[in-house]
Design a protein around this motif. Structure first.
Motif, PDB file in Angstrom:
ATOM      1  N   VAL A  47       1.004  -1.232   0.174  1.00  0.00           N
ATOM      2  CA  VAL A  47      -0.223  -0.094  -0.026  1.00  0.00           C
ATOM      3  C   VAL A  47       0.635   0.867  -0.025  1.00  0.00           C
ATOM      4  O   VAL A  47       0.250   2.082  -1.021  1.00  0.00           O
ATOM      5  CB  VAL A  47      -0.943   0.172   1.085  1.00  0.00           C
ATOM      6  CG1 VAL A  47      -1.785   1.228   1.376  1.00  0.00           C
ATOM      7  CG2 VAL A  47      -1.812  -0.632   1.218  1.00  0.00           C
ATOM      8  N   TYR A  48       1.469   0.983   1.054  1.00  0.00           N
ATOM      9  CA  TYR A  48       3.421   2.475   0.651  1.00  0.00           C
ATOM     10  C   TYR A  48       3.572   2.307   0.268  1.00  0.00           C
ATOM     11  O   TYR A  48       4.030   3.372  -0.736  1.00  0.00           O
ATOM     12  CB  TYR A  48       4.204   2.048   1.817  1.00  0.00           C
ATOM     13  CG  TYR A  48       2.815   2.516   3.147  1.00  0.00           C
ATOM     14  CD1 TYR A  48       2.317   3.548   3.962  1.00  0.00           C
ATOM     15  CD2 TYR A  48       2.375   1.114   3.892  1.00  0.00           C
ATOM     16  CE1 TYR A  48       1.549   3.478   5.137  1.00  0.00           C
ATOM     17  CE2 TYR A  48       2.131   1.255   5.429  1.00  0.00           C
ATOM     18  CZ  TYR A  48       1.414   2.555   5.999  1.00  0.00           C
ATOM     19  OH  TYR A  48       1.071   2.416   6.459  1.00  0.00           O
ATOM     20  N   GLU A  49       3.462   1.306  -0.763  1.00  0.00           N
ATOM     21  CA  GLU A  49       4.467   1.367  -1.749  1.00  0.00           C
ATOM     22  C   GLU A  49       3.791   2.235  -3.569  1.00  0.00           C
ATOM     23  O   GLU A  49       4.786   2.681  -4.345  1.00  0.00           O
ATOM     24  CB  GLU A  49       5.271   0.452  -2.628  1.00  0.00           C
ATOM     25  CG  GLU A  49       6.005  -0.397  -1.547  1.00  0.00           C
ATOM     26  CD  GLU A  49       6.888  -1.856  -1.859  1.00  0.00           C
ATOM     27  OE1 GLU A  49       5.487  -2.522  -3.304  1.00  0.00           O
ATOM     28  OE2 GLU A  49       7.192  -2.620  -1.419  1.00  0.00           O
ATOM     29  N   ALA A  50       3.221   1.413  -3.572  1.00  0.00           N
ATOM     30  CA  ALA A  50       1.489   2.185  -4.586  1.00  0.00           C
ATOM     31  C   ALA A  50       1.139   3.735  -4.137  1.00  0.00           C
ATOM     32  O   ALA A  50       1.607   4.691  -5.138  1.00  0.00           O
ATOM     33  CB  ALA A  50       0.639   1.339  -4.359  1.00  0.00           C
ATOM     34  N   VAL A  51       1.275   4.476  -3.194  1.00  0.00           N
ATOM     35  CA  VAL A  51       1.095   5.559  -2.554  1.00  0.00           C
ATOM     36  C   VAL A  51       1.889   6.398  -3.279  1.00  0.00           C
ATOM     37  O   VAL A  51       2.145   7.635  -4.002  1.00  0.00           O
ATOM     38  CB  VAL A  51       1.126   6.248  -0.977  1.00  0.00           C
ATOM     39  CG1 VAL A  51       1.094   7.260  -0.372  1.00  0.00           C
ATOM     40  CG2 VAL A  51       0.004   5.352  -0.382  1.00  0.00           C
ATOM     41  N   ARG A  52       3.461   6.065  -2.737  1.00  0.00           N
ATOM     42  CA  ARG A  52       4.838   7.096  -3.121  1.00  0.00           C
ATOM     43  C   ARG A  52       5.056   6.507  -4.686  1.00  0.00           C
ATOM     44  O   ARG A  52       6.379   7.451  -5.099  1.00  0.00           O
ATOM     45  CB  ARG A  52       6.108   6.129  -2.302  1.00  0.00           C
ATOM     46  CG  ARG A  52       5.650   6.339  -0.899  1.00  0.00           C
ATOM     47  CD  ARG A  52       6.782   6.317   0.182  1.00  0.00           C
ATOM     48  NE  ARG A  52       6.905   6.279   1.826  1.00  0.00           N
ATOM     49  CZ  ARG A  52       7.174   4.909   2.162  1.00  0.00           C
ATOM     50  NH1 ARG A  52       6.981   3.658   1.289  1.00  0.00           N
ATOM     51  NH2 ARG A  52       6.626   4.856   3.319  1.00  0.00           N
ATOM     52  N   GLY A  53       4.361   5.511  -5.134  1.00  0.00           N
ATOM     53  CA  GLY A  53       4.946   5.421  -6.371  1.00  0.00           C
ATOM     54  C   GLY A  53       3.854   5.512  -7.631  1.00  0.00           C
ATOM     55  O   GLY A  53       4.090   5.217  -8.888  1.00  0.00           O
ATOM     56  N   TYR A  54       3.443   6.754  -7.491  1.00  0.00           N
ATOM     57  CA  TYR A  54       3.027   7.553  -8.264  1.00  0.00           C
ATOM     58  C   TYR A  54       2.995   9.274  -7.703  1.00  0.00           C
ATOM     59  O   TYR A  54       3.173   9.449  -6.675  1.00  0.00           O
ATOM     60  CB  TYR A  54       1.397   7.458  -8.781  1.00  0.00           C
ATOM     61  CG  TYR A  54       0.643   8.112  -9.174  1.00  0.00           C
ATOM     62  CD1 TYR A  54       1.227   7.410 -11.233  1.00  0.00           C
ATOM     63  CD2 TYR A  54      -0.252   9.231  -9.592  1.00  0.00           C
ATOM     64  CE1 TYR A  54       0.401   8.065 -12.305  1.00  0.00           C
ATOM     65  CE2 TYR A  54      -0.512   9.626 -10.720  1.00  0.00           C
ATOM     66  CZ  TYR A  54      -0.069   9.673 -12.059  1.00  0.00           C
ATOM     67  OH  TYR A  54      -1.008   9.602 -12.749  1.00  0.00           O
ATOM     68  N   ASP A  55       3.197  10.322  -9.392  1.00  0.00           N
ATOM     69  CA  ASP A  55       3.371  11.186  -8.776  1.00  0.00           C
ATOM     70  C   ASP A  55       2.016  12.454  -8.729  1.00  0.00           C
ATOM     71  O   ASP A  55       1.226  12.222  -9.845  1.00  0.00           O
ATOM     72  CB  ASP A  55       4.585  11.641 -10.300  1.00  0.00           C
ATOM     73  CG  ASP A  55       4.651  13.641  -9.539  1.00  0.00           C
ATOM     74  OD1 ASP A  55       4.336  13.944  -8.402  1.00  0.00           O
ATOM     75  OD2 ASP A  55       4.466  14.430 -10.561  1.00  0.00           O
ATOM     76  N   TRP A  56       1.267  12.532  -8.003  1.00  0.00           N
ATOM     77  CA  TRP A  56      -0.233  12.402  -7.720  1.00  0.00           C
ATOM     78  C   TRP A  56      -0.383  13.743  -8.648  1.00  0.00           C
ATOM     79  O   TRP A  56       0.297  14.511  -8.283  1.00  0.00           O
ATOM     80  CB  TRP A  56      -0.789  12.088  -6.390  1.00  0.00           C
ATOM     81  CG  TRP A  56      -0.385  10.977  -6.107  1.00  0.00           C
ATOM     82  CD1 TRP A  56       0.726  10.675  -5.211  1.00  0.00           C
ATOM     83  CD2 TRP A  56      -1.109   9.885  -6.017  1.00  0.00           C
ATOM     84  NE1 TRP A  56       0.153   8.754  -4.981  1.00  0.00           N
ATOM     85  CE2 TRP A  56      -0.427   8.498  -5.809  1.00  0.00           C
ATOM     86  CE3 TRP A  56      -3.046   9.527  -7.089  1.00  0.00           C
ATOM     87  CZ2 TRP A  56      -1.271   6.954  -6.081  1.00  0.00           C
ATOM     88  CZ3 TRP A  56      -3.003   7.954  -7.101  1.00  0.00           C
ATOM     89  CH2 TRP A  56      -2.791   7.554  -6.434  1.00  0.00           C
ATOM     90  N   SER A  57      -1.751  13.919  -9.165  1.00  0.00           N
ATOM     91  CA  SER A  57      -1.550  15.722  -9.607  1.00  0.00           C
ATOM     92  C   SER A  57      -2.477  16.264  -7.981  1.00  0.00           C
ATOM     93  O   SER A  57      -2.176  16.256  -7.451  1.00  0.00           O
ATOM     94  CB  SER A  57      -3.546  15.694 -10.252  1.00  0.00           C
ATOM     95  OG  SER A  57      -4.616  14.799  -9.016  1.00  0.00           O
ATOM     96  N   PRO A  58      -2.079  17.317  -8.187  1.00  0.00           N
ATOM     97  CA  PRO A  58      -2.280  18.279  -6.645  1.00  0.00           C
ATOM     98  C   PRO A  58      -3.826  18.808  -6.133  1.00  0.00           C
ATOM     99  O   PRO A  58      -4.433  18.199  -5.147  1.00  0.00           O
ATOM    100  CB  PRO A  58      -2.732  19.778  -7.490  1.00  0.00           C
ATOM    101  CG  PRO A  58      -1.469  19.997  -8.692  1.00  0.00           C
ATOM    102  CD  PRO A  58      -1.619  18.317  -9.392  1.00  0.00           C
ATOM    103  N   GLU A  59      -5.077  18.095  -7.351  1.00  0.00           N
ATOM    104  CA  GLU A  59      -6.482  17.555  -7.148  1.00  0.00           C
ATOM    105  C   GLU A  59      -6.149  16.623  -5.804  1.00  0.00           C
ATOM    106  O   GLU A  59      -6.788  16.096  -4.788  1.00  0.00           O
ATOM    107  CB  GLU A  59      -7.156  17.672  -7.286  1.00  0.00           C
ATOM    108  CG  GLU A  59      -7.433  18.184  -8.678  1.00  0.00           C
ATOM    109  CD  GLU A  59      -6.335  18.438  -9.599  1.00  0.00           C
ATOM    110  OE1 GLU A  59      -5.832  17.257  -9.975  1.00  0.00           O
ATOM    111  OE2 GLU A  59      -5.869  19.558 -10.144  1.00  0.00           O
ATOM    112  N   ALA A  60      -5.360  15.249  -6.595  1.00  0.00           N
ATOM    113  CA  ALA A  60      -5.055  14.185  -5.041  1.00  0.00           C
ATOM    114  C   ALA A  60      -4.112  13.982  -3.929  1.00  0.00           C
ATOM    115  O   ALA A  60      -4.379  12.996  -3.119  1.00  0.00           O
ATOM    116  CB  ALA A  60      -5.154  12.925  -6.607  1.00  0.00           C
ATOM    117  N   LYS A  61      -3.279  15.125  -4.578  1.00  0.00           N
ATOM    118  CA  LYS A  61      -2.428  15.065  -3.551  1.00  0.00           C
ATOM    119  C   LYS A  61      -2.110  14.842  -1.821  1.00  0.00           C
ATOM    120  O   LYS A  61      -1.961  14.230  -1.298  1.00  0.00           O
ATOM    121  CB  LYS A  61      -0.803  16.081  -3.828  1.00  0.00           C
ATOM    122  CG  LYS A  61       0.449  16.106  -3.757  1.00  0.00           C
ATOM    123  CD  LYS A  61       1.154  17.027  -3.499  1.00  0.00           C
ATOM    124  CE  LYS A  61       1.638  17.128  -4.681  1.00  0.00           C
ATOM    125  NZ  LYS A  61       3.180  16.100  -5.332  1.00  0.00           N
TER     126      LYS A  61
END
Length: 197
Positions: free
Chosen positions: A94-108
């Motif tokens: 779960v933590y790897e999936a959270v850190r593994g993407y550069d989230w958009s400003p809306e989702a960050k």
């Protein structure tokens, strides 16, 4: 399609309301017969479900997302990757999936808040399930480095044995409130009175 209630909730960080707002907006838009699939904030919707720990609804939403959206929007796929890890109870994943993407400003902000809430849930899980745990496993459950995980649990009163690399869980005292029914107290008084006389 008016997504202003969702935008407002994201701005004021009312993340616990995101899933309900998205559900209601989706029902409203669908009932009006408006085509919404290409413009719908599916990633935010999925993350809203994860924030309130509703993996079943997230899974159902994923199944209803058109294939064209899944193929064209990487953030939706990244959000679902979190869901897959939650579904299979791959705590470190779960933590790897959270850190593994550069989230958009809306989702960050939503993703950061989810990560924090998830860490608290994992801490409560460890608190209820373990009496001792290795530092390595602790770090995996909390999604932190071993040093950060150790510091986190020491702040919560747990003890660390560096020689054995084990952490002893400090169980929280269970507060039990005794409720005394006045009729039971009256019967006990009469019984004691009867024994004495």
């Amino acid at each position: 399609m008016d997504l202003s209630p969702l935008t407002e909730a994201l701005q004021v960080k009312s993340f616990d309301k995101i899933a309900d707002i998205c559900d209601n907006l989706m029902l409203q838009v669908a009932s009006e017969g408006i085509s919404f699939h290409d413009d719908w904030p599916y990633a935010i919707h999925l993350l809203g479900y994860f924030y309130v720990d509703d993996c079943d609804s997230a899974r159902f939403l994923w199944k209803t997302i058109p294939t064209s959206v899944k193929e064209s929007k990487a953030e939706v796929v990244a959000a679902w990757r979190i869901g897959q890890k939650l579904w299979t109870r791959d705590y470190a994943g779960v933590y790897e999936a959270v850190r593994g993407y550069d989230w958009s400003p809306e989702a960050k902000d939503l993703v950061a808040a989810f990560s924090e809430v998830y860490t608290k849930r994992m801490f409560q899980l460890l608190l209820s399930a373990y009496s001792t745990i290795t530092i390595r496993e602790l770090a995996l459950f909390l999604g932190m480095t071993e040093d950060d995980a150790t510091t986190y649990v020491v702040e919560h009163g747990w003890t660390v044995d560096t020689a054995s690399q084990m952490v002893t869980v400090k169980k929280q005292a269970v507060k039990r409130e005794q409720k005394v029914d006045s009729s039971k107290l009256q019967r006990l008084t009469e019984y004691v009175f009867h024994l004495e006389h």
